[in-house]
Design an enzyme around this catalytic site. Structure first.
Site, PDB file in Angstrom:
ATOM      1  N   GLU A  10       0.720  -1.043   0.237  1.00 24.34           N
ATOM      2  CA  GLU A  10      -0.006  -0.635   0.220  1.00 24.34           C
ATOM      3  C   GLU A  10       0.752   1.215   0.234  1.00 24.34           C
ATOM      4  O   GLU A  10       0.726   2.320  -0.330  1.00 24.34           O
ATOM      5  CB  GLU A  10      -1.377  -0.116   1.331  1.00 24.34           C
ATOM      6  CG  GLU A  10      -2.315  -1.182   0.865  1.00 24.34           C
ATOM      7  CD  GLU A  10      -3.260  -0.767   2.378  1.00 24.34           C
ATOM      8  OE1 GLU A  10      -4.106  -1.583   2.323  1.00 24.34           O
ATOM      9  OE2 GLU A  10      -2.896  -0.188   3.330  1.00 24.34           O
ATOM     10  N   TYR A 281      -9.402  -5.223  11.323  1.00 24.93           N
ATOM     11  CA  TYR A 281      -8.035  -4.500  12.488  1.00 24.93           C
ATOM     12  C   TYR A 281      -6.808  -5.362  13.417  1.00 24.93           C
ATOM     13  O   TYR A 281      -6.311  -4.960  13.698  1.00 24.93           O
ATOM     14  CB  TYR A 281      -8.554  -2.708  12.907  1.00 24.93           C
ATOM     15  CG  TYR A 281      -9.217  -2.545  11.792  1.00 24.93           C
ATOM     16  CD1 TYR A 281      -8.341  -1.314  10.609  1.00 24.93           C
ATOM     17  CD2 TYR A 281     -10.618  -2.056  11.600  1.00 24.93           C
ATOM     18  CE1 TYR A 281      -9.220  -0.854   9.598  1.00 24.93           C
ATOM     19  CE2 TYR A 281     -11.307  -1.788  10.576  1.00 24.93           C
ATOM     20  CZ  TYR A 281     -10.457  -1.184   9.729  1.00 24.93           C
ATOM     21  OH  TYR A 281     -10.940  -0.564   7.762  1.00 24.93           O
ATOM     22  N   HIS A 306      -3.362  -4.113   3.141  1.00 29.41           N
ATOM     23  CA  HIS A 306      -2.462  -3.644   4.950  1.00 29.41           C
ATOM     24  C   HIS A 306      -2.055  -4.634   5.426  1.00 29.41           C
ATOM     25  O   HIS A 306      -1.186  -4.920   5.902  1.00 29.41           O
ATOM     26  CB  HIS A 306      -3.401  -2.821   5.772  1.00 29.41           C
ATOM     27  CG  HIS A 306      -3.065  -1.632   6.231  1.00 29.41           C
ATOM     28  ND1 HIS A 306      -2.533  -1.711   7.548  1.00 29.41           N
ATOM     29  CD2 HIS A 306      -2.441  -0.704   6.098  1.00 29.41           C
ATOM     30  CE1 HIS A 306      -1.932  -0.800   8.050  1.00 29.41           C
ATOM     31  NE2 HIS A 306      -1.963  -0.091   6.916  1.00 29.41           N
TER      32      HIS A 306
END
Length: 339
Positions: A10, A281, A306
């Site tokens: 990213e 997350y 991510h």
């Protein structure tokens, strides 16, 4: 010296933070090039510069290229310096992202530490304080170290002004296995507003509740006082037998309160339906301590790009591989330190 390309994956700030964190832990000098090349404004923003400066202070490091907008830095760590440290971002940049950078090194330091972090505590695109305190740090403590955090003042974008105090008692990291959620013990949803009408929070709660079907007793609103500038955050907490997960949605200018609440409701509903303990997350956060512990495993929702970028960086820097295996439509098993 190890050279790391900041445009990988990213191309964001995570590569910088993880590289600095592992440089401190391993004592390996690093050179980062093309820092944040994947972002609209490449190079070091204020919060990234504060992270570099914090890592340099904690690690008694020699640094070159530490300036706003810099796309290349070199970092030569020395010995880790536990103790009392204060780091101020100086803007609404995320204080928790600065914590991410220095915490791994202090977990294995030769003494206790206390950190005071000033800046944003509740920022889009960064772990909010509630997530760190309620979801991530308890799992870190399960691995050995004792880490507690106290929110002294909220800080929202763009006003900033938040303050967090973190206490760290080091200990060796043990392996963690988190494959089952267990029975759900409680649920709670709260919408908070600062310098905004309370009806905004009420509408967000109603919209989220409509998606989730949660009981009225689980729903709350709160008006925050003493906050610099306007701010609005909606937080949902699902406390289960083996894990607590925290989900967040932020109010935005031009976005209706109902959209903010509905967005959070859909995320929580998808997590509960997946039947796994770890959300998107939290999965990302667990990789680094598990890699430092020599391994670990958990089941999660679909891994984000991510998280996969993070896994690739850990393999490059530590030689620790991560395996992602799909077990169902929305359920994955993640093995850190696999083969």
């Amino acid at each position: 010296m190890l050279t790391i390309d900041g445009s990988t994956g990213e191309g964001g700030g995570q590569i910088l933070r993880t590289s600095l964190a592992l440089s401190l832990v391993t004592g390996t000098p690093v050179k980062l090039v093309r820092v944040r090349a994947g972002r609209a404004k490449p190079g070091l923003a204020r919060q990234h510069l504060t992270a570099v400066q914090a890592a340099a202070r904690v690690g008694c490091a020699e640094v070159s290229g530490a300036a706003l907008g810099s796309t290349e830095i070199t970092f030569r760590p020395g010995s880790i310096a536990p103790g009392v440290h204060t780091f101020a971002v100086g803007t609404a940049g995320s204080a928790t992202l600065v914590l991410q950078t220095v915490l791994p090194a202090l977990l294995s330091a030769q003494g206790d530490s206390e950190l005071v972090l000033e800046g944003g505590t509740h920022n889009p695109m960064a772990p909010p304080f509630d997530f760190m305190e309620r979801a991530y740090l308890p799992l870190l403590q399960r691995m050995g170290p004792v880490v507690t955090a106290e929110l002294e003042r909220y800080g929202f974008y763009p006003g900033g002004g938040g303050r967090v105090r973190v206490s760290i008692t080091p200990a060796p990291l043990g392996k963690l296995t988190l494959l089952e959620r267990g029975e759900v013990r409680s649920r709670r949803l709260v919408a908070r507003v600062a310098n905004l009408p309370v009806h905004v929070a009420r509408r967000e709660v109603e919209a989220a509740a409509k998606v989730l079907g949660w009981e009225r007793a689980w729903l709350h609103t709160e008006v925050l006082e003493g906050v610099a500038g306007p701010g609005n955050v909606v937080t949902a907490e699902v406390v289960s037998e083996h894990v607590t997960e925290v989900f967040t949605s932020f109010g935005e200018r031009g976005v209706r309160a109902e959209v903010v609440g509905e967005r959070l409701g859909k995320e929580v509903k998808a997590y509960e339906a997946a039947g796994v303990p770890v959300g998107e997350y939290l999965a990302d956060q667990l990789l680094l301590p598990m890699a430092l512990a020599g391994g670990g495993s958990f089941r999660s929702v679909v891994p984000s790009s991510h998280t996969r970028t993070h896994a690739g960086l850990l393999e490059q820097l530590l030689g620790v591989k991560t395996r992602f295996e799909q077990e169902g439509e929305d359920a994955w098993r993640v093995e850190v330190g696999s083969g």
